[in-house]
Every structure is written in C-alpha cells, then in structure tokens.
Design an enzyme around this catalytic site. Structure first.
Site, mmCIF file in Angstrom:
data_model
loop_
_atom_site.group_PDB
_atom_site.id
_atom_site.type_symbol
_atom_site.label_atom_id
_atom_site.label_comp_id
_atom_site.label_asym_id
_atom_site.label_seq_id
_atom_site.Cartn_x
_atom_site.Cartn_y
_atom_site.Cartn_z
ATOM 1 N N ALA A 174 -9.201 -8.526 -8.947
ATOM 2 C CA ALA A 174 -7.983 -7.471 -9.705
ATOM 3 C C ALA A 174 -7.807 -6.395 -8.681
ATOM 4 O O ALA A 174 -8.874 -5.904 -7.847
ATOM 5 C CB ALA A 174 -9.042 -7.010 -10.540
ATOM 6 N N GLU B 157 -4.175 -3.657 -7.533
ATOM 7 C CA GLU B 157 -2.601 -3.306 -7.409
ATOM 8 C C GLU B 157 -2.508 -4.137 -6.310
ATOM 9 O O GLU B 157 -2.950 -3.742 -5.115
ATOM 10 C CB GLU B 157 -2.503 -1.868 -7.472
ATOM 11 C CG GLU B 157 -2.379 -1.420 -9.023
ATOM 12 C CD GLU B 157 -1.375 -1.890 -9.935
ATOM 13 O OE1 GLU B 157 -0.357 -2.497 -9.429
ATOM 14 O OE2 GLU B 157 -1.761 -1.805 -11.066
ATOM 15 N N THR C 263 -7.913 -8.652 1.973
ATOM 16 C CA THR C 263 -6.733 -8.999 2.472
ATOM 17 C C THR C 263 -6.651 -8.711 4.112
ATOM 18 O O THR C 263 -7.342 -7.897 4.664
ATOM 19 C CB THR C 263 -5.528 -8.237 2.202
ATOM 20 O OG1 THR C 263 -4.455 -8.288 2.942
ATOM 21 C CG2 THR C 263 -5.674 -6.856 1.831
ATOM 22 N N GLU D 37 -4.552 -7.497 5.855
ATOM 23 C CA GLU D 37 -3.614 -6.334 6.013
ATOM 24 C C GLU D 37 -4.374 -5.001 6.304
ATOM 25 O O GLU D 37 -3.917 -4.089 6.738
ATOM 26 C CB GLU D 37 -2.993 -5.935 4.719
ATOM 27 C CG GLU D 37 -1.602 -7.247 4.446
ATOM 28 C CD GLU D 37 -0.827 -6.926 3.469
ATOM 29 O OE1 GLU D 37 -0.376 -5.996 3.257
ATOM 30 O OE2 GLU D 37 -0.273 -7.892 2.752
ATOM 31 N N TYR E 225 -1.475 0.236 -0.073
ATOM 32 C CA TYR E 225 -2.141 -0.738 -0.563
ATOM 33 C C TYR E 225 -3.018 -1.063 0.321
ATOM 34 O O TYR E 225 -4.336 -1.420 -0.234
ATOM 35 C CB TYR E 225 -1.086 -2.145 -0.755
ATOM 36 C CG TYR E 225 -1.839 -3.488 -0.892
ATOM 37 C CD1 TYR E 225 -2.617 -3.729 -1.976
ATOM 38 C CD2 TYR E 225 -1.444 -4.449 0.199
ATOM 39 C CE1 TYR E 225 -3.062 -4.894 -1.949
ATOM 40 C CE2 TYR E 225 -2.297 -5.674 0.162
ATOM 41 C CZ TYR E 225 -3.129 -5.775 -0.955
ATOM 42 O OH TYR E 225 -3.411 -7.281 -0.949
ATOM 43 N N LYS F 227 -7.288 -1.257 -0.352
ATOM 44 C CA LYS F 227 -8.070 -2.327 0.107
ATOM 45 C C LYS F 227 -9.250 -2.071 1.197
ATOM 46 O O LYS F 227 -10.406 -2.563 1.194
ATOM 47 C CB LYS F 227 -7.119 -3.536 0.310
ATOM 48 C CG LYS F 227 -6.219 -4.020 -0.651
ATOM 49 C CD LYS F 227 -7.111 -4.505 -1.984
ATOM 50 C CE LYS F 227 -7.915 -5.776 -1.428
ATOM 51 N NZ LYS F 227 -8.324 -6.445 -2.962
ATOM 52 N N PRO G 97 8.316 -16.291 -3.963
ATOM 53 C CA PRO G 97 8.877 -16.590 -5.518
ATOM 54 C C PRO G 97 10.253 -15.936 -5.425
ATOM 55 O O PRO G 97 11.119 -16.272 -6.235
ATOM 56 C CB PRO G 97 8.050 -16.129 -6.373
ATOM 57 C CG PRO G 97 6.592 -16.128 -5.518
ATOM 58 C CD PRO G 97 6.999 -15.811 -3.795
ATOM 59 N N LYS H 146 17.626 -12.374 -0.140
ATOM 60 C CA LYS H 146 17.577 -11.193 0.675
ATOM 61 C C LYS H 146 16.441 -11.282 1.614
ATOM 62 O O LYS H 146 15.381 -11.339 1.447
ATOM 63 C CB LYS H 146 17.428 -9.977 -0.424
ATOM 64 C CG LYS H 146 18.047 -10.029 -1.773
ATOM 65 C CD LYS H 146 19.379 -8.880 -1.513
ATOM 66 C CE LYS H 146 20.056 -9.158 -2.903
ATOM 67 N NZ LYS H 146 20.730 -10.502 -3.258
ATOM 68 N N ARG I 152 4.067 -13.734 9.000
ATOM 69 C CA ARG I 152 2.807 -13.864 8.287
ATOM 70 C C ARG I 152 2.160 -15.349 8.507
ATOM 71 O O ARG I 152 2.953 -16.095 8.980
ATOM 72 C CB ARG I 152 3.412 -13.898 6.787
ATOM 73 C CG ARG I 152 4.086 -12.407 6.299
ATOM 74 C CD ARG I 152 3.165 -11.277 6.489
ATOM 75 N NE ARG I 152 3.728 -10.017 6.265
ATOM 76 C CZ ARG I 152 4.090 -9.220 7.334
ATOM 77 N NH1 ARG I 152 3.944 -9.416 8.483
ATOM 78 N NH2 ARG I 152 4.733 -7.948 6.896
ATOM 79 N N ASP J 156 15.024 -2.634 5.834
ATOM 80 C CA ASP J 156 13.316 -2.924 5.876
ATOM 81 C C ASP J 156 12.656 -1.797 5.023
ATOM 82 O O ASP J 156 12.968 -0.801 4.727
ATOM 83 C CB ASP J 156 13.121 -2.713 7.488
ATOM 84 C CG ASP J 156 11.984 -3.443 7.542
ATOM 85 O OD1 ASP J 156 11.242 -4.287 6.836
ATOM 86 O OD2 ASP J 156 11.453 -3.756 8.907
#
Ligand SMILES: NC(=O)c1ccc[n+]([C@@H]2O[C@H](COP(=O)([O-])OP(=O)(O)OC[C@H]3O[C@@H](n4cnc5c(N)ncnc54)[C@H](O)[C@@H]3O)[C@@H](O)[C@H]2O)c1
Length: 339
Positions: A86, A88, A128, A130, A155, A159, A197, A210, A219, A277
């Site tokens: 779980a 965000e 992640t 990131e 984000y 994390k 998606p 876009k 990535r 960007d």
C-alpha cells in the site's frame, strides 16, 4: 541462507492496487496453501474488482487504512507475514500535494512495522528503485544495494523514509524484515494515470499519445508477474535484514516504449504530441539484480517486452469497463498540469 519460510496466513496491504493485486493473483495461483487477507483503503488507485472472482476461502478483503493502529494490530496478530504494497504511488500527484504521501507511505509503514514487532510477525517491505535518484544517460552504472539514497520527488523521498524506518526496526528492535526495491512495472490492472496505460487508452480512444520532455528518460521495465515471483522468493528465502533489488534488464527510453505501442496499434511512430516535462523528472533508472539471482536463485520469466506489451494492450482492449471510469478525471488532471 536459512531454511525456507512457509507462511500460511499473509496480510497483503494495497492488494487492490496494481502490483499488490497482481501479487494476490500470483499467490492464489502458485501457492495453494496460503490464505491472503488484503488490507486496502480503496483510494482512487484501489479497485476491489482487481481481486474479484478469486476464491473467497483463499482471499478476504478488509477495507481500511494502514494508519489505523487498532485495525492493523488485529490483522497482524492473526497473520504469519505482512507484505506491504500500500502506498500513494504517483509522482505527479506527490508534486501537486505531498501530504497523503507522508501519511500513507511514512506513517502507514510505521504503523505496520510496530504491529509486526509487537506480534513477532515476518514483514516484507515493497519499495522502488526511485529511492536512488537517477543516473546520467551516458553513465554505464546501474543501481545496486550499495547505491546511496538520493530521492527526487515527494513520492520517492517518502518511500526512502519508509525503507529507513524498516532498516532501523530491524537493527534496533530485531524486526524480521526484508526490503525489495524494484524497477518500473507494467502489466494488467495498472491505473490509467501511469505512462504505459495512459498511452494505450489514449490510442483506444483515438487520441494522440502524450510524451513528456524529450522522451529520452530511461526506465528499466519489468513485467509485474516477475515482480510477484521475486517478492515471494524474498519473503520465503531472503535473509532477514537484507535488501534485494528486483529488475529484469529491461532498460528502454520512453520514446522507444511509445513507438512500440504505436506500432502495435498500426500507427506511424511520430503520431504523438510532446508535452511539458514534469519538474525534477529523473533521467535514467537501471537495476543490477545480481544479488537476488545469485543468493536466492530468482530469474525473471517474462523478459520478452514486445510480447508482454502486446498482451497488456490486449488486456486494456478487453477490459474497458475496468479503466473507463477513471480515464476522464485523469486526463482533466493532466490537462490542468499542461500535460
Ligand atoms: N508501479 C511501479 O512500477 C512500482 C515499482 C516499484 C515499486 N512499487 C511499489 O509497489 C507498491 C504498489 O505500487 P502500485 O503501483 O501497485 O500502486 P497503486 O497506486 O496502484 O496501488 C496502491 C494501493 O494502495 C492502497 N492504499 C493507498 N493508501 C492506503 C492506505 N493508507 N491504507 C491502505 N491502503 C492504501 C490503494 O487503495 C491502492 O489499492 C508501492 O509501495 C510502490 O512504491 C511500484
């Protein structure tokens, strides 16, 4: 390496989101003796339909917040492992409003590890790549477990903070925990706000895709099914206190991914619009997953990106009722950001 851990009752947080629900499907299919309790708040990103139809004697959904101490305590007390998905999870949202990221990603993790500590329950923390920030495009290096943390967005910094809490709880309180940091996932049940998606559903709608910035951001793509098998492998065979990086050698820039999607739709490869960007957009992520492969013997099975993408496109074509309700609101949000 110690013996294999064989959980029978696991709590999966965020099991109605993209990766968590794919993990629940994986466990139900591959590990018949395991019961899964999904704890999910059903935010805009959670959809109970993602796990609908799974056998009710194997999967139970509890709708609730990972920050709810009483609820978390009760569920953790009855489990032998917690797998924590779980969060965000969307970078752009974290820039627009960081506050739910702090609450869920930091406070939520704290609530779970406190309960696991109290009840002596095994904990796996899903994170992640990131947290490591980014690499230069011309840098041959890849992230390893030793790479210093250098997060760029609210984000990734929340994390990173949650990873640090877990490390501390292992060291100071003896929490039986492992951490995994995985690269970008793709596959079914991913929210239409995310890159792949969004492009696919725009094309289904006859709208030009876009592309952010110059499209050269790299990535390291992994099929979500491979992420699930890696998490299970770490949960059951990983060494307590260790971090494992999960990746499948899938480096591609966003332009290449978009062109592959356009080809699959039979459209010219320049049939898209460039958009502004996002601030602080990381240039390149790349994972070295040698430790996981060497120590635990894990290997990805879904490394044919073109085949995985074609299957994912097919899934979005066949499951329009799943994604349609979120599409318009997502595009309204992007338009407001000039994207
Ligand atoms: N998507 C990726 O490519 C990727 C890569 C590596 C790691 N991860 C990590 O995997 C995890 C899952 O990512 P995802 O892409 O599936 O996210 P997602 O946004 O699709 O799903 C998140 C889920 O968590 C639930 N949730 C949010 N806040 C909650 C709360 N306070 N209490 C209970 N449930 C709550 C949501 O309802 C949703 O079902 C995250 O921890 C993310 O950091 C994602």
């Amino acid at each position: 390496m110690g013996g294999t851990f064989e959980p029978e009752n696991i709590v999966v947080t965020g099991g109605c989101g993209f990766i968590g629900s794919n993990f629940v499907h994986h466990v139900v299919r591959e590990h018949p003796g395991v019961h899964v309790t999904v704890l999910d708040k059903l935010t805009y990103a959670g959809n109970p339909g993602n796990i609908a139809g799974l056998p009710s004697d194997r999967v139970e959904l509890v709708v609730g917040d990972i920050c709810d101490e009483g609820l978390v305590d009760r569920l953790v007390a009855g489990a032998d492992a917690v797998v924590h998905y779980a969060a965000e999870s969307h970078n752009d949202n974290s820039i627009a409003d960081p506050s739910p990221f702090l609450e869920t990603n930091v406070r939520g993790t704290y609530t779970l590890i406190e309960a696991c500590r109290k009840h002596g329950v095994r904990y796996h923390h899903v994170s992640t790549d990131e947290v490591y920030g980014d690499l230069a495009l011309d840098d041959p290096a890849r992230f390893t477990e030793e790479t210093p943390y250098r997060p760029s967005s609210p984000y990734s910094s929340t994390k990173a903070a949650s990873d640090m809490l877990v490390r501390t709880w292992v060291r100071t309180f003896g929490l039986r925990a492992t951490i995994s940091n995985c690269s970008n996932n793709y596959g079914p049940y991913q929210h239409v706000e995310k890159f792949i998606p969004r492009q696919i559903t725009n094309l289904i709608d006859g709208v030009r895709p876009k592309l952010y910035g110059d499209g050269r951001n790299v990535r390291d793509w992994i099929h979500t099914e491979d992420h699930s098998s890696a998490v299970w492998c770490i949960l059951t065979k990983g060494r307590i206190g260790e971090t494992y990086l999960i990746g499948a050698d899938g480096e591609r820039d966003n332009l290449a991914v978009l062109r592959e999607i356009l080809r699959a739709f039979g459209r010219p490869e320049d049939d898209f619009d460039w958009v502004r960007d996002r601030p602080g957009h990381d240039r390149r992520y790349a994972i070295d997953s040698a430790k996981l492969r060497r120590e635990l013997g894990w290997e990805p099975a879904r490394t044919d990106f073109a085949a995985g993408l074609a299957e994912t496109i097919e899934w979005y074509r066949e499951n329009e009722p799943w994604w349609r309700p979120a599409k318009e609101a997502t595009e309204v949000r992007y338009r407001a950001q000039g994207q």
